[in-house]
Design a protein around this motif. Structure first.
Motif: not given
Ligand code: NAD
Ligand code: ZN
Length: 359
Positions: A110, A114, A118, A121, A127, A162, A167
Motif C-alpha cells: 500500500l 500512497n 503509514s 493511514y 488509503i 490500515l 489492503t
C-alpha cells in the motif's frame, strides 16, 4: 448501511501448493520487472528458503517479527523497496510468514503507491490509491490476516490497522504443510486468536447469517483441532483461520481484542498471547467460550505466561484503558449501543487489574 466488502481475488489451497507460486507469479511479471519477497527470518536456515521462487532480478528481504509490525518498520521497508531499482515499483509483494509478516506485506504494498508515512493511514478507508499486487502465504494459522481488509500496525499514537479495500490480498496461497513446524505454544496462541474471533463474532450484537455461517464452521474446526486433534489438523486450522476471518469481516471482534490491543500497545504483548491472557479473565462476558478455552488449555498443557507484564504502573494501566476504549465498534459489538453505560472506565480498569494479576 450494509458493507459492500472486498475479498481476496484468488486462493490456492492444498498440501504442496506452495510449489505453484512460481507459475502464479509468472503471470504477473512484466518486462524488466521484479518481485519483492518479505519472508519471516525464522525461515532463514530452513529448507523453505530454497523453495522460494526468487529470480535474479528479485529482492528478498528477511523480516524480523520479534516485535509486532510498527509504522516505522513499514516505512523503512517501503523506502528500501523504492530504492532497489530507482523508484520503479515492483510487480508484486509477497509476504511469507505469520500474521505479522503478512501485515507487513500488505502495508508495504500500500505504501509503495500512497505518499507519506503509514502512520497517516491508520484508520478506516484513508488509503487513496490501489496497492501493488500482493500475495499472502501464511506459515502460521489463526489471525485471519490472510483474508482481512486490515494490516495491523503500532504507530506513534495507537495500534490500529490500515483498513481499506485495497489492503486485501490479490492472491493467497494456503499450503497446510507450511504450518507443520510451528512450536506448540505459538501454535496454540495463534490458533486461539481464531477461536476467539469466532466466539466474539458469534456472541456479538453485529451477528448476521453471513458471519454466523462462517463463524460456526470455523469454531467447529477449532474444536476438532484443539480438543480432538488428528492427522489433518493443519488443514482444518488453516480453513478455520480463513473462515474465522470471513466471519469477523462482516461482524466485529469484541472485549477480548480491545483489551489485548491495550496490552500490545503499552507493553508490546503479542496478539495471540495477549488475547489468551485477556480471554482467560472474561468468563462473565463469554461464559461458554471461556470454559471451553480452559479445556483446550488443559488438553495442551498451556500455562499462560505474563512475561512482559511485570510491574505495570498505574499510568501504564490508564494508557491501556485509553487504547482499549478507542475501539468503539468492538465494545458496541460485544455489549450493544449502550456499551458506555455498561462498561465505564472503572470496569475496564478492573478487567486490566485482573489480567495483570493485580486484582
Ligand atoms: P507472528 O506472525 O507475529 O509470528 C509469531 C512467531 O512465530 C514469530 O516468532 C515467527 O517468527 C514465528 N513463526 C511464524 N511461522 C512459523 C513457522 N511456520 N514455524 C516456526 N515459527 C514460525 O504471529 P501471528 O500470531 O500469526 O500474528 C500476530 C500478528 O498478526 C500481530 O501483529 C497482530 O496484530 C496481527 N493480526 C493481524 C490481523 C489482520 O487481520 N491483519 C488479525 C489478527 C492479528
Ligand atoms: Zn485477533
Amino acid at each position: 448501511m450494509f458493507r459492500n466488502f472486498k475479498t481476496v481475488s484468488r486462493f490456492i489451497f492444498g498440501r504442496g501448493c506452495f510449489a505453484q507460486l512460481s507459475d502464479i507469479l509468472a503471470e504477473q511479471r512484466k518486462d524488466r520487472g521484479f518481485m519483492v519477497f518479505l519472508v519471516d527470518d525464522v525461515f532463514m536456515e530452513t529448507p523453505l528458503k530454497d523453495r522460494i521462487p526468487v529470480s535474479t532480478e528479485d529482492l528478498l528481504i528477511w523480516v524480523n517479527v520479534d516485535h509486532e509490525p510498527t509504522t516505522r518498520y513499514v516505512d523503512d521497508l517501503t523506502h528500501q523497496v523504492k530504492g532497489f531499482k530507482d523508484d520503479h515499483l515492483p510487480d508484486g509483494v509477497i509476504g511469507i510468514g505469520g500474521g505479522s509478516t503478512m501485515d507487513l506485506a500488505k502495508a508495504v504494498s500500500l505504501m509503495l503507491t500512497n505518499p507519506g508515512s503509514s502512520a497517516d493511514y491508520q484508520g478506516w478507508d484513508l488509503i487513496k490509491n490501489p496497492a501493488v499486487f500482493h500475495v499472502g502465504i501464511p506459515t502460521l494459522s489463526g489471525t485471519g490476516a490472510e483474508v482481512s481488509r486490515t494490516a495491523v500496525l503500532s504507530g506513534p499514537e495507537k495500534k490500529l490497522g490500515l483498513n481499506s479495500d485495497y489492503t486485501v490480498f490479490d492472491q493467497v496461497v494456503l499450503d497446510p504443510e507450511l504450518i507443520a513446524g510451528v512450536p506448540g505454544n505459538q501454535h496454540f496462541y495463534t490458533g486461539m486468536d481464531c477461536y476467539i474471533h469466532c466466539v466474539e463474532s458469534l456472541t456479538g450484537t453485529y451477528l448476521n447469517a453471513f458471519s454466523q455461517a462462517h463463524g460456526e464452521k470455523a469454531i467447529q474446526l477449532c474444536q476438532e483441532v484443539f480438543l480432538e486433534g488428528g492427522p489433518d489438523s493443519d488443514d482444518k486450522l488453516m480453513m478455520a483461520s480463513y473462515m474465522g476471518g470471513m466471519s469477523i469481516a462482516y461482524s466485529q471482534v469484541g472485549i477480548c481484542h480491545a483489551l489485548s490491543y491495550g496490552l500490545a500497545f503499552v507493553r508490546g504483548i503479542h496478539h495471540g498471547i495477549g488475547n489468551c491472557l485477556a480471554f482467560d479473565c472474561l468468563e462473565e462476558y463469554y461464559p461458554e467460550g471461556v470454559r471451553e478455552f480452559h479445556r483446550m488449555m488443559e488438553k495442551h498443557r498451556i500455562v499462560l505466561s505474563r512475561k512482559g507484564l511485570e510491574n505495570v504502573g498505574s499510568e501504564e494501566v490508564e494508557k491501556m484503558i485509553d487504547v482499549a476504549l478507542m475501539l468503539d465498534p468492538l465494545w458496541e459489538n460485544a455489549l450493544g449501543a449502550d456499551w458506555k453505560q455498561k462498561m465505564p472506565r472503572e470496569k475496564v480498569r478492573e478487567l486490566y487489574e485482573d489480567i495483570l494479576g493485580q486484582g
